[in-house]
Write an enzyme that holds these catalytic residues in place. Structure first.
Site, mmCIF file in Angstrom:
data_model
loop_
_atom_site.group_PDB
_atom_site.id
_atom_site.type_symbol
_atom_site.label_atom_id
_atom_site.label_comp_id
_atom_site.label_asym_id
_atom_site.label_seq_id
_atom_site.Cartn_x
_atom_site.Cartn_y
_atom_site.Cartn_z
ATOM 1 N N GLU A 1 0.359 -2.573 12.864
ATOM 2 C CA GLU A 1 0.554 -4.028 12.755
ATOM 3 C C GLU A 1 0.916 -4.709 14.077
ATOM 4 O O GLU A 1 1.122 -5.925 14.100
ATOM 5 C CB GLU A 1 1.639 -4.314 11.699
ATOM 6 C CG GLU A 1 1.201 -3.920 10.306
ATOM 7 C CD GLU A 1 2.335 -3.920 9.293
ATOM 8 O OE1 GLU A 1 3.496 -3.724 9.704
ATOM 9 O OE2 GLU A 1 2.049 -4.096 8.094
ATOM 10 N N TRP B 1 0.840 -1.222 0.000
ATOM 11 C CA TRP B 1 0.000 0.000 0.000
ATOM 12 C C TRP B 1 0.859 1.250 0.000
ATOM 13 O O TRP B 1 0.373 2.349 -0.252
ATOM 14 C CB TRP B 1 -0.929 0.003 1.215
ATOM 15 C CG TRP B 1 -0.245 0.206 2.563
ATOM 16 C CD1 TRP B 1 0.937 -0.334 2.968
ATOM 17 C CD2 TRP B 1 -0.715 1.012 3.651
ATOM 18 N NE1 TRP B 1 1.230 0.066 4.253
ATOM 19 C CE2 TRP B 1 0.228 0.898 4.701
ATOM 20 C CE3 TRP B 1 -1.828 1.813 3.841
ATOM 21 C CZ2 TRP B 1 0.094 1.552 5.923
ATOM 22 C CZ3 TRP B 1 -1.968 2.467 5.058
ATOM 23 C CH2 TRP B 1 -1.013 2.333 6.082
ATOM 24 N N LYS C 1 2.018 0.990 16.329
ATOM 25 C CA LYS C 1 3.252 0.919 15.534
ATOM 26 C C LYS C 1 3.436 2.126 14.613
ATOM 27 O O LYS C 1 4.532 2.637 14.446
ATOM 28 C CB LYS C 1 3.222 -0.355 14.691
ATOM 29 C CG LYS C 1 4.462 -0.560 13.863
ATOM 30 C CD LYS C 1 4.385 -1.812 13.027
ATOM 31 C CE LYS C 1 5.587 -1.912 12.119
ATOM 32 N NZ LYS C 1 5.472 -2.984 11.146
ATOM 33 N N GLN C 2 2.348 2.548 14.006
ATOM 34 C CA GLN C 2 2.465 3.630 13.024
ATOM 35 C C GLN C 2 1.123 4.317 12.875
ATOM 36 O O GLN C 2 0.100 3.754 13.265
ATOM 37 C CB GLN C 2 2.918 3.062 11.686
ATOM 38 C CG GLN C 2 1.929 2.104 11.049
ATOM 39 C CD GLN C 2 2.560 1.255 9.964
ATOM 40 O OE1 GLN C 2 3.114 0.196 10.241
ATOM 41 N NE2 GLN C 2 2.474 1.708 8.727
HETATM 42 O O1 IFM Z 1 3.704 -1.355 4.111
HETATM 43 C C1 IFM Z 1 4.608 -1.270 5.145
HETATM 44 C C2 IFM Z 1 3.884 -1.495 6.451
HETATM 45 O O2 IFM Z 1 2.885 -0.524 6.651
HETATM 46 C C3 IFM Z 1 4.846 -1.451 7.604
HETATM 47 N N1 IFM Z 1 5.909 -2.426 7.408
HETATM 48 C C4 IFM Z 1 6.638 -2.236 6.162
HETATM 49 C C5 IFM Z 1 5.709 -2.270 4.960
HETATM 50 C C6 IFM Z 1 6.501 -2.025 3.672
HETATM 51 O O3 IFM Z 1 7.044 -0.745 3.668
#
Ligand code: IFM
Length: 745
Positions: A485, A343, A597-598
């Site tokens: 995640e 994504w 996480k983000q």
């Molecule tokens: O798409 C991302 C994900 O949101 C977080 N881990 C790494 C992936 C690839 O950049």
């Protein structure tokens, strides 16, 4: 031409000032030269034990043991051996008197300058530049000068095509050689040719090269395992310059039927043009790209150079002429995430391309169109309807996320990865990208021929994915992973449900548009995908009744159902300042804690900005910011954007600075595996959408700037409905004027 004279202004240069073997893999990523068709890591010409050379052709995947498929490391043309009076130039031996490398971002070239003293005291000066042509995508060039400073005698230069290359693999003990030799020939005056084929996917790569030196020389050809090398030997006189050139051309069987003919014809053509012309053409194409894509920041040199670095690599990574490839999470710059596509493209990178190179943006979306059948297959396998785009996508669009990759070959340790099963928001993210592209370009041709089909098939997926919960009277989407995640198997992720709803609504809007403006397209499409009228009613029902966890008393969205009941942990200041890594003691119970996480809910509030008022944005930012670890490079820019919007200016700027230098500072420690392309795109958005405050509002492009304190002015161009506009932003005002160029898509 003296190579040193090629060096442009310092503010456009990224430099490596000394030889540190352990830093080489990092610089190889920073110095990767690419053109969206091929990427060549910035390895030294000379052999080095620590180097991780890589040549990757977009779309050339091959099977792996544990992770379905990966971008295969193709034959390399970078290596060069210089032997002067029987002593090989070897950076591990003798003495390095001067060593500098420069990536000139304005010109798109990599320059190397070296002075080296052999064990016997002979000093050799070596200077070179290389390019991977931005216009002639099947051509690469290395041009150099060798000067025997204090000796005369014999020098030989060896350089060829080396198919003895490996992917490092996700398991450290595992090296995979994807290519087998099919042909290698010495074409005498016309150089050499090597052809190899991937083991499982059967894709052939043909490469040709010709090495020349500007004095009479003796030419030999050497053969080695999967390698063919030209050797030129010539007499040298102390203090004189000897100039060499290596032209390289390449094709894959993805491009043409007869790769050998295409590669050799290309070689002839480029040699005829000559290195000087090729260089000028390359530089002028870069100049044109920068004219549109540059973002000028006045008052902040660090931010300026870093953002340019990110833009440079974004430009290098997409190929507007190949609709069957997309930009991998780590670009064509390394093997991180096996060259897979996430994504990261639609949510983080696409806006950069939409507004600066809409043809490239359209190509990236066409990749999703060409992988629609793979997505349909994923949906079918998982028991859904419509199209389920792969969380990790490669050549076919069939899910390529490794499920249980090997971590350690000796112990047989495996880890279960759930993202391929559950990170389904990707489906709505692709739909979001299509709508964003359409809103900014008004490209009806794309929408009617391709985009609409994707919108409808993805809406169909969500309608079959959502379950009606009779007790609550709502539709629910259970067992997913949102952008955060850390939390797997969650129910009703706010991000997922909002984006799914948006997907359904946009599909219904699209149907309405087709019915009124393109009735023929509508009836053909309806028939093609066997869409029933009853489905449209169902989409509306799901969209209108999807469940979203929300705390009315605080205005804070609950990231997913039950999140507020988790152990509440905030990140302490020291950790927050420096590290993105979660302390080990927390990692084990991360699923049970509120750490994020983000950017997740906050990302949603950026993407669907008009659905949230400023008070709600602030409430959610204030809640989630102290709980977010930014354990993904994609996170900080989004916090910078919302931070700027709600008035947390200093933190917004600090978050931007960290994000914009993710690779330059290697602050995640894994830049050696390739650039963080999504992060790079996100930093462009942070500058343009965050600090310049650009946003599409009610169909219009609007600006509401909030420049960081240091920034005096920003200047940039954006494409809006096929026209280019100049934007100048100061703290006092925004000036928007039409530019001359018209974009063609
Ligand atoms: O798409 C991302 C994900 O949101 C977080 N881990 C790494 C992936 C690839 O950049």
């Amino acid at each position: 031409m003296a190579i040193e004279n090629l060096l442009g202004e310092k503010k456009w240069l990224i430099s490596e000032e000394s030889y540190k073997p352990d830093k080489l893999p990092f610089y190889e990523t920073l110095f990767t030269l690419a053109n969206g068709y091929v990427g060549v890591r910035g390895s030294l010409e000379f052999v080095s034990q620590t180097s991780c050379p890589g040549t990757y052709f977009a779309g050339v995947f091959d099977a792996t043991l544990d992770a379905f498929t990966e971008l295969a490391n193709a034959p390399s043309w970078i290596g060069l051996k210089v032997v002067a009076n029987a002593e090989e130039v070897d950076l591990e031996k003798g003495e390095i008197l001067d060593y500098r490398r420069f990536l000139d971002m304005k010109k798109g070239i990599l320059i190397h300058m070296l002075r080296w003293k052999s064990e016997s005291g002979n000093i050799t000066r070596f200077e070179s530049y290389r390019l991977v042509h931005l216009l002639h995508k099947h051509t690469s060039l290395i041009v150099g000068t060798i000067v025997p400073e204090n000796y005369s005698g014999t020098i030989s230069i060896e350089s060829g095509l080396n198919g003895y290359t490996f992917n490092t693999g996700s398991v450290k003990q595992l090296k995979i050689k994807h290519f087998k030799l099919t042909e290698r020939i010495d074409r005498k005056n016309d150089g050499i040719y090597l052809e190899m084929k991937t083991h499982a996917t059967g894709i052939s790569v043909g490469e040709a090269s010709k090495l020349t030196v500007n004095v009479p020389s003796q030419r030999d050809v050497r053969y080695d395992i999967d390698r063919i090398t030209e050797v030129l030997t010539f007499q040298v006189e102390k203090g004189k310059n000897y100039e060499f050139e290596k032209f390289v051309t390449f094709y894959t069987s993805r491009d043409v039927g007869n790769i050998k003919a295409a590669t050799l014809t290309e070689l002839k053509k480029r040699i005829r043009q000559g290195s000087e012309t090729l260089l000028q053409e390359h530089v002028s194409v870069w100049r044109d790209r920068w004219k549109i894509a540059d973002v000028k920041i006045y008052g902040d040199e660090v931010a300026q150079k870093s953002l340019r670095f990110n833009i440079f690599h974004l430009i290098q990574s997409a190929n507007p002429n190949d609709e069957k490839v997309s930009v991998a999470a780590r670009g064509l710059h390394g093997e991180g995430y096996r060259g897979h596509i996430f994504w990261d493209v639609e949510i983080y990178m696409l806006p950069f391309y939409i507004y600066t190179d809409p043809k490239a943006a359209r190509s990236l979306l066409m990749y999703r169109y060409y992988t629609l059948n793979g997505a349909r297959k994923n949906a079918r396998i998982n028991g859904y309807r419509g199209a389920q785009f792969a969380w990790e996508s490669a050549d076919t669009g069939v899910e390529a996320t490794p499920r249980e990759p090997l971590v350690d070959l000796s112990t047989g340790e495996r880890v279960r990865i759930w993202t391929g099963d559950e990170e389904q928001h990707i489906v709505a993210d692709v739909a979001f990208g299509i709508c964003h592209y359409y809103d900014a370009t008004g490209d009806d041709e794309f929408l009617t021929k391709y985009g609409a089909e994707i919108l409808l098939e993805t809406a169909r997926f969500w309608a079959s994915r959502a379950d009606f919960d009779p007790q609550r009277g709502f539709y629910v989407i259970n067992k997913v992973i949102g952008p955060d995640e850390y939390h797997v198997h969650v129910n009703n992720s706010v991000f997922t449900n909002f984006m799914a709803r948006r997907n359904l609504k946009k599909a219904l809007e699209c149907v309405k548009k087709l019915k009124t403006s393109y009735p023929d397209v509508w009836s053909r499409l309806k028939q093609k995908i066997a869409l029933e009228d009853s489905e449209l009613k169902e989409w509306k029902k799901v969209a209108d009744n999807i469940y979203v966890p929300y705390d009315e008393s605080t205005g804070v969205y609950e990231e997913f159902e039950g999140y507020f009941k988790l152990e509440d942990i905030m990140i302490g200041e020291p950790h927050k300042q420096n590290a993105y890594v979660v302390p080990i003691e927390l990692l084990e119970r991360i699923n049970e804690a509120t750490l994020v996480k983000q950017a997740d809910v906050i990302l949603l509030q950026f993407l669907l900005s008009d659905e949230f008022d400023k008070r709600t944005k602030k409430a959610n930012y204030d809640y989630y910011e102290p709980r977010t670890t930014h354990d993904s490079s994609l996170s900080r820019s989004i916090y910078a954007i919302i931070g700027a919007e709600i008035g947390d200016h200093e933190k917004a700027y600090q978050n931007f600075l960290k994000a914009v230098r993710v690779d330059l500072d290697d602050n995640r420690g894994d830049t050696r595996l390739g650039i963080h392309a999504g992060c790079m795109g996100a930093t462009w958005q942070a500058a343009i959408m965050g600090f310049a405050g650009m946003k599409i509002h009610k169909g219009k492009l609007t600006f509401n700037p909030r420049l960081p304190q240091k920034w005096k002015k920003m200047e940039f161009k954006v494409n809006w409905h096929r026209k280019t506009i100049n934007v100048t932003v100061t703290k006092e005002k925004v000036q928007v004027t039409p530019a001359n160029s018209i974009f063609t898509i």
